[in-house]
Design an enzyme around this catalytic site. Sequence first.
Site, PDB file in Angstrom:
ATOM      1  N   SER A   1       0.853  -1.186   0.000  1.00 26.54           N
ATOM      2  CA  SER A   1       0.000   0.000   0.000  1.00 26.54           C
ATOM      3  C   SER A   1       0.889   1.236   0.000  1.00 26.54           C
ATOM      4  CB  SER A   1      -0.882  -0.005   1.252  1.00 26.54           C
ATOM      5  OG  SER A   1      -1.428   1.289   1.426  1.00 26.54           O
TER       6      SER A   1
ATOM      7  N   ASP B   1      -4.963   3.456  -1.996  1.00 32.78           N
ATOM      8  CA  ASP B   1      -6.011   3.803  -1.029  1.00 32.78           C
ATOM      9  C   ASP B   1      -6.571   5.197  -1.285  1.00 32.78           C
ATOM     10  OD1 ASP B   1      -6.053   1.583   0.911  1.00 32.78           O
ATOM     11  OD2 ASP B   1      -3.942   2.140   1.225  1.00 32.78           O
TER      12      ASP B   1
END
Length: 217
Positions: free
Chosen positions: A11, A36
């Site tokens: 991420s 994200d």
Amino acid sequence: MRKIRPLIAPSILSADFTKLGEELERVKEADLIHFDVMDGHFVPNISYGLPVAEAVKRVTDIPLDVHLMVEQPERFLHSFAELKPAYITVHYEAVTHLQRTLAQIRELGVGAGLALNPHTPLTGLKYILSDLDLILIMTVNPGYGGQRFIPAMLDKIRDCRALTNGYPIKIQVDGGVSTANARQLVDAGVDILVAGSAIFSSPDPGAYMRQMRAEGD
Ligand code: DX5
Ligand code: ZN
């Protein structure tokens, strides 16, 4: 014991944004790049959106895995689909007509993902299994990187694995994932491990991701 090599999705929320190109180079062995998107409404934080995703696309061929932590995610499906991600994942708690939204993601040629907050039950999912390519079991409350993994989610992963048995649905986890719990997660039924702080804080993210993958052996 379940033997699969999990896919690893760093991420980039935990990357150093002053040198995003170099950070992507550090994770060039990744299977997916987890992206994200936070809107400050669905989650109490704002991250980044389409212009940053486009920049990421320009410097890597690794497919994106777009995690939309936003209200009314339907508004953004077309624009993100243009980046040809592997998956676009919307939140169960943010969508009213979920089956329709999942079908729309597939119509755009993208894998349809559904994320569930820790307290959200798996109940209604059995009616929409054929519309799903991925289920994301959140192992923290979404909004921030670097939070602690919630151990009770292991039971939920096992339940999810049983529920999706026979369907080609990937199970993904996100939040507090590291080499410390990767094996437990894979044993419980996870196919894709998302990790932000664990990977980017490692001096050698490539070696760290290889270690995570090897936990399935
Ligand atoms: C949290 C995000 C995660 C986050 C994970 O809301 O969805 O993808 O980046 O970060 P770590 O792995 O540090 O918990
Ligand atoms: Zn995420």
